[in-house]
Design an enzyme around this catalytic site. Structure first.
Site, PDB file in Angstrom:
ATOM      1  N   GLN A  21       0.865  -1.177   0.000  1.00 52.48           N
ATOM      2  CA  GLN A  21       0.000   0.000   0.000  1.00 52.48           C
ATOM      3  C   GLN A  21       0.900   1.224   0.000  1.00 52.48           C
ATOM      4  OE1 GLN A  21      -2.677  -1.345   3.297  1.00 52.48           O
ATOM      5  NE2 GLN A  21      -4.309  -0.706   1.918  1.00 52.48           N
ATOM      6  N   SER A  22       0.434   2.303  -0.629  1.00 54.27           N
ATOM      7  CA  SER A  22       1.337   3.395  -0.994  1.00 54.27           C
ATOM      8  C   SER A  22       1.813   4.251   0.164  1.00 54.27           C
ATOM      9  CB  SER A  22       0.657   4.297  -2.038  1.00 54.27           C
ATOM     10  OG  SER A  22       0.384   3.560  -3.210  1.00 54.27           O
ATOM     11  N   THR A  23       1.013   4.393   1.230  1.00 55.23           N
ATOM     12  CA  THR A  23       1.380   5.288   2.328  1.00 55.23           C
ATOM     13  C   THR A  23       1.091   4.613   3.669  1.00 55.23           C
ATOM     14  OG1 THR A  23      -0.811   6.323   2.457  1.00 55.23           O
ATOM     15  CG2 THR A  23       0.792   7.293   0.910  1.00 55.23           C
ATOM     16  N   GLN A  26      -2.601   4.743   4.463  1.00 55.78           N
ATOM     17  CA  GLN A  26      -3.423   3.727   3.833  1.00 55.78           C
ATOM     18  C   GLN A  26      -3.338   2.403   4.572  1.00 55.78           C
ATOM     19  OE1 GLN A  26      -2.541   3.317  -0.309  1.00 55.78           O
ATOM     20  NE2 GLN A  26      -3.153   5.400  -0.844  1.00 55.78           N
TER      21      GLN A  26
END
Length: 245
Positions: A21-23, A26
């Site tokens: 997941q990107s961050t 998230q």
């Protein structure tokens, strides 16, 4: 659900579920996406892999797919494919694997060379065949386009705020915004005093390194505020810009 692309030679190797997941936000807030990604283990079992032959790589949680620079999990995956240890890569969608074609196509090349399949929620693909490479190439190109579109929208929003005079950037230590948004000095007198000393020492010593050394010799720490505005004190040291590969 079986696939005609899966052969005994694939089943003799590992199935690897790649999760990203990107961050960090998230990872915390989008638990459903995380659950669906971990559930891909069941998909691997349905395709014929034994539980003991299914591995999960989730070292890249909280990291953007725009580059592989910091993604050790992705590097591990590519390395294992290159050693012919992996027969299948599973991801919820290809955007989890790479967000740019520079990283995507080398993965397709090595998967095609080593006979490794790639699967997402839409199906199973063989990068070693023209049709499989075509479909995966299109998915990678669309993913890269989506990334550029998202960046363009964010940039346009920032520029619009700047034109209206409403763009608020992070202020250096010693400055704050009052409730109306006006920039003022930090009301904490300890902060003001320590920063005043820093400037006074610099006028005397004419060197940042000497200022840091003088502060550390006196056991004087420097103030900083985190993203939430909380004040903390840290040892004085020189900050150097990080190099980008």
């Amino acid at each position: 659900m079986k696939s005609e692309l899966v052969t005994p030679s694939h089943l003799a190797r590992k199935a690897v579920v790649y999760i990203r997941q990107s961050t960090p936000h998230q990872v915390v807030s989008n638990q459903e996406s995380l659950r669906l990604q971990y559930a891909l283990r069941q998909r691997a079992r349905e395709l014929g892999w034994r539980e003991a032959a299914i591995d999960v790589i989730d070292a890249d949680l909280g990291l953007s797919g725009a580059s592989i620079a910091q993604r050790n999990g992705f590097k591990e995956l590519v390395g294992r494919v290159g050693l012919s240890e992996v027969g299948l890569i599973l991801s919820i969608d290809v955007t989890r694997l790479a967000r740019n074609c520079t990283d995507w196509y080398p993965l397709l090349d090595i998967c095609g060379l080593r006979g490794c399949l790639i699967a997402d929620r839409d199906g199973v693909y063989d990068p070693g065949t023209p049709n499989g490479r075509l479909l995966l190439g299109l998915k990678g190109s669309i993913s890269e386009l989506e990334l550029h579109t998202i960046r363009s929208r964010l940039t346009a929003g920032l520029l619009a705020k700047a034109e209206r005079g409403e763009l608020a950037v992070m202020l250096p230590i010693g400055l704050m915004r009052d409730p109306s948004g006006v920039v003022v000095k930090d009301p904490d007198m300890a902060v003001q005093g320590r920063l005043g000393l820093v400037f006074q020492l610099f006028l005397q010593l004419r060197s940042v390194a000497k200022v840091m050394r003088a502060l550390n010799e006196r056991d004087l720490e420097l103030p900083r505020r985190d993203r939430y505005g909380d004040l903390c004190w840290t040892r004085a040291r020189r900050w150097l810009p990080s190099r980008r590969s």
